[in-house]
Motif scaffolding. Structure first.
Motif, PDB file in Angstrom:
ATOM      1  N   GLU A  88      19.088 -66.883  -3.105  1.00 58.35           N
ATOM      2  CA  GLU A  88      20.548 -67.275  -2.772  1.00 58.35           C
ATOM      3  C   GLU A  88      21.667 -66.606  -3.495  1.00 58.35           C
ATOM      4  O   GLU A  88      22.655 -67.020  -2.947  1.00 58.35           O
ATOM      5  CB  GLU A  88      20.649 -68.820  -2.588  1.00 58.35           C
ATOM      6  N   ASP A  89      21.262 -66.089  -4.412  1.00 57.87           N
ATOM      7  CA  ASP A  89      22.350 -65.225  -5.245  1.00 57.87           C
ATOM      8  C   ASP A  89      22.656 -63.992  -4.450  1.00 57.87           C
ATOM      9  O   ASP A  89      23.741 -63.079  -4.720  1.00 57.87           O
ATOM     10  CB  ASP A  89      21.998 -64.885  -6.456  1.00 57.87           C
ATOM     11  N   THR A  90      21.792 -63.464  -3.433  1.00 65.67           N
ATOM     12  CA  THR A  90      21.936 -62.172  -2.629  1.00 65.67           C
ATOM     13  C   THR A  90      23.520 -62.197  -1.862  1.00 65.67           C
ATOM     14  O   THR A  90      23.730 -63.152  -1.229  1.00 65.67           O
ATOM     15  CB  THR A  90      20.898 -62.085  -1.688  1.00 65.67           C
ATOM     16  N   ALA A  91      24.421 -61.181  -2.188  1.00 66.05           N
ATOM     17  CA  ALA A  91      25.626 -61.365  -1.614  1.00 66.05           C
ATOM     18  C   ALA A  91      26.350 -59.760  -1.999  1.00 66.05           C
ATOM     19  O   ALA A  91      25.712 -59.228  -3.130  1.00 66.05           O
ATOM     20  CB  ALA A  91      26.388 -62.491  -2.027  1.00 66.05           C
ATOM     21  N   VAL A  92      27.520 -59.589  -1.388  1.00 69.36           N
ATOM     22  CA  VAL A  92      28.207 -58.596  -2.169  1.00 69.36           C
ATOM     23  C   VAL A  92      29.189 -59.305  -2.898  1.00 69.36           C
ATOM     24  O   VAL A  92      29.701 -60.200  -2.688  1.00 69.36           O
ATOM     25  CB  VAL A  92      29.190 -57.980  -0.851  1.00 69.36           C
ATOM     26  N   TYR A  93      29.217 -58.948  -4.307  1.00 72.37           N
ATOM     27  CA  TYR A  93      29.904 -59.399  -5.300  1.00 72.37           C
ATOM     28  C   TYR A  93      31.367 -58.554  -5.568  1.00 72.37           C
ATOM     29  O   TYR A  93      31.366 -57.344  -5.621  1.00 72.37           O
ATOM     30  CB  TYR A  93      29.390 -59.406  -6.545  1.00 72.37           C
ATOM     31  N   TYR A  94      32.537 -59.378  -5.431  1.00 75.45           N
ATOM     32  CA  TYR A  94      33.800 -58.844  -5.608  1.00 75.45           C
ATOM     33  C   TYR A  94      34.637 -59.332  -6.898  1.00 75.45           C
ATOM     34  O   TYR A  94      34.306 -60.365  -7.209  1.00 75.45           O
ATOM     35  CB  TYR A  94      34.500 -59.392  -4.367  1.00 75.45           C
ATOM     36  N   CYS A  95      35.229 -58.114  -7.500  1.00 72.42           N
ATOM     37  CA  CYS A  95      35.904 -58.861  -8.579  1.00 72.42           C
ATOM     38  C   CYS A  95      37.580 -58.648  -8.186  1.00 72.42           C
ATOM     39  O   CYS A  95      37.924 -58.131  -7.173  1.00 72.42           O
ATOM     40  CB  CYS A  95      35.679 -57.673  -9.799  1.00 72.42           C
ATOM     41  N   ALA A  96      38.016 -59.682  -8.767  1.00 76.12           N
ATOM     42  CA  ALA A  96      39.615 -59.768  -8.627  1.00 76.12           C
ATOM     43  C   ALA A  96      40.285 -60.281  -9.654  1.00 76.12           C
ATOM     44  O   ALA A  96      39.989 -60.825 -10.641  1.00 76.12           O
ATOM     45  CB  ALA A  96      39.603 -60.838  -7.337  1.00 76.12           C
ATOM     46  N   ALA A  97      41.639 -59.787  -9.627  1.00 78.31           N
ATOM     47  CA  ALA A  97      42.565 -60.017 -10.499  1.00 78.31           C
ATOM     48  C   ALA A  97      43.780 -60.864 -10.127  1.00 78.31           C
ATOM     49  O   ALA A  97      44.249 -60.799  -9.193  1.00 78.31           O
ATOM     50  CB  ALA A  97      43.056 -58.768 -11.283  1.00 78.31           C
ATOM     51  N   ARG A  98      44.322 -61.805 -11.085  1.00 78.74           N
ATOM     52  CA  ARG A  98      45.493 -62.754 -10.957  1.00 78.74           C
ATOM     53  C   ARG A  98      46.432 -62.631 -12.030  1.00 78.74           C
ATOM     54  O   ARG A  98      45.896 -62.751 -13.122  1.00 78.74           O
ATOM     55  CB  ARG A  98      44.867 -64.092 -10.604  1.00 78.74           C
ATOM     56  N   ASP A 109      44.707 -66.950  -4.389  1.00 76.23           N
ATOM     57  CA  ASP A 109      45.282 -66.876  -5.377  1.00 76.23           C
ATOM     58  C   ASP A 109      45.229 -65.567  -6.238  1.00 76.23           C
ATOM     59  O   ASP A 109      46.235 -65.084  -7.073  1.00 76.23           O
ATOM     60  CB  ASP A 109      45.064 -67.829  -6.461  1.00 76.23           C
ATOM     61  N   TYR A 110      44.322 -64.673  -5.725  1.00 81.58           N
ATOM     62  CA  TYR A 110      44.188 -63.333  -6.704  1.00 81.58           C
ATOM     63  C   TYR A 110      44.729 -62.288  -5.747  1.00 81.58           C
ATOM     64  O   TYR A 110      44.449 -62.185  -4.468  1.00 81.58           O
ATOM     65  CB  TYR A 110      42.676 -63.345  -6.654  1.00 81.58           C
ATOM     66  N   GLN A 111      45.642 -61.533  -6.431  1.00 82.64           N
ATOM     67  CA  GLN A 111      46.415 -60.417  -5.921  1.00 82.64           C
ATOM     68  C   GLN A 111      45.689 -59.311  -5.693  1.00 82.64           C
ATOM     69  O   GLN A 111      46.094 -58.409  -4.711  1.00 82.64           O
ATOM     70  CB  GLN A 111      47.709 -60.170  -6.409  1.00 82.64           C
ATOM     71  N   TYR A 112      44.859 -58.886  -6.435  1.00 85.32           N
ATOM     72  CA  TYR A 112      44.077 -57.781  -6.230  1.00 85.32           C
ATOM     73  C   TYR A 112      42.671 -57.660  -6.184  1.00 85.32           C
ATOM     74  O   TYR A 112      42.001 -58.601  -6.997  1.00 85.32           O
ATOM     75  CB  TYR A 112      44.376 -56.816  -7.776  1.00 85.32           C
ATOM     76  N   TRP A 113      42.074 -56.945  -5.546  1.00 85.22           N
ATOM     77  CA  TRP A 113      40.728 -57.028  -5.248  1.00 85.22           C
ATOM     78  C   TRP A 113      40.000 -55.658  -5.040  1.00 85.22           C
ATOM     79  O   TRP A 113      40.638 -54.673  -4.888  1.00 85.22           O
ATOM     80  CB  TRP A 113      40.421 -57.470  -3.861  1.00 85.22           C
TER      81      TRP A 113
END
Length: 123
Positions: A88-98, A109-113
């Motif tokens: 169930e951890d299978t996914a596309v993982y994204y990082c983001a910055a706030r 709430d996160y401005q950058y992806w």
């Protein structure tokens, strides 16, 4: 800030994987960093976040105790160490910055992806 996630891959249930997110541009150290994921047919969901100074971290209940978020501001990089992986951890993982904030779990709430990195866990 521009973000680039890397380190995804295919692993077996119970194995570990570390994904990284490198930021370019100035002031990476001033941003809270978050990891989100999106599985096929599902909405994007919060995984973990770390404050700009690295002193505070927050996790989704589904990954608490298995995942660890960290950062190295000298390298402009955030990490997500994932242990005891489940299908169930299978996914596309994204990082983001706030910029600023309070450890938000809310994606808007996160401005950058960054572009995502695929993590696939198979049994």
């Amino acid at each position: 800030v521009q973000l680039q996630a890397s380190g995804g891959g295919s692993v077996q249930v119970g194995e570990s994987l570390r994904v990284s997110c490198r930021g370019t541009g100035r002031r990476f150290s001033s941003y809270d960093m978050g990891w989100f994921r999106q599985a096929p047919g599902k909405e994007r969901e919060f995984v973990a976040t770390i404050k700009w100074h690295g002193g505070d971290t927050y996790y989704a209940d589904s990954v608490k105790g298995r995942f660890t978020i960290s950062r190295d501001n000298g390298l402009n990089t955030a990490y997500l160490e994932m242990n005891s992986l489940k299908t169930e951890d299978t996914a596309v993982y994204y990082c983001a910055a706030r910029e600023g904030g309070d450890g938000s779990r809310f994606a808007p709430d996160y401005q950058y992806w960054g572009l995502g990195t695929q993590v696939t866990v198979s049994s």
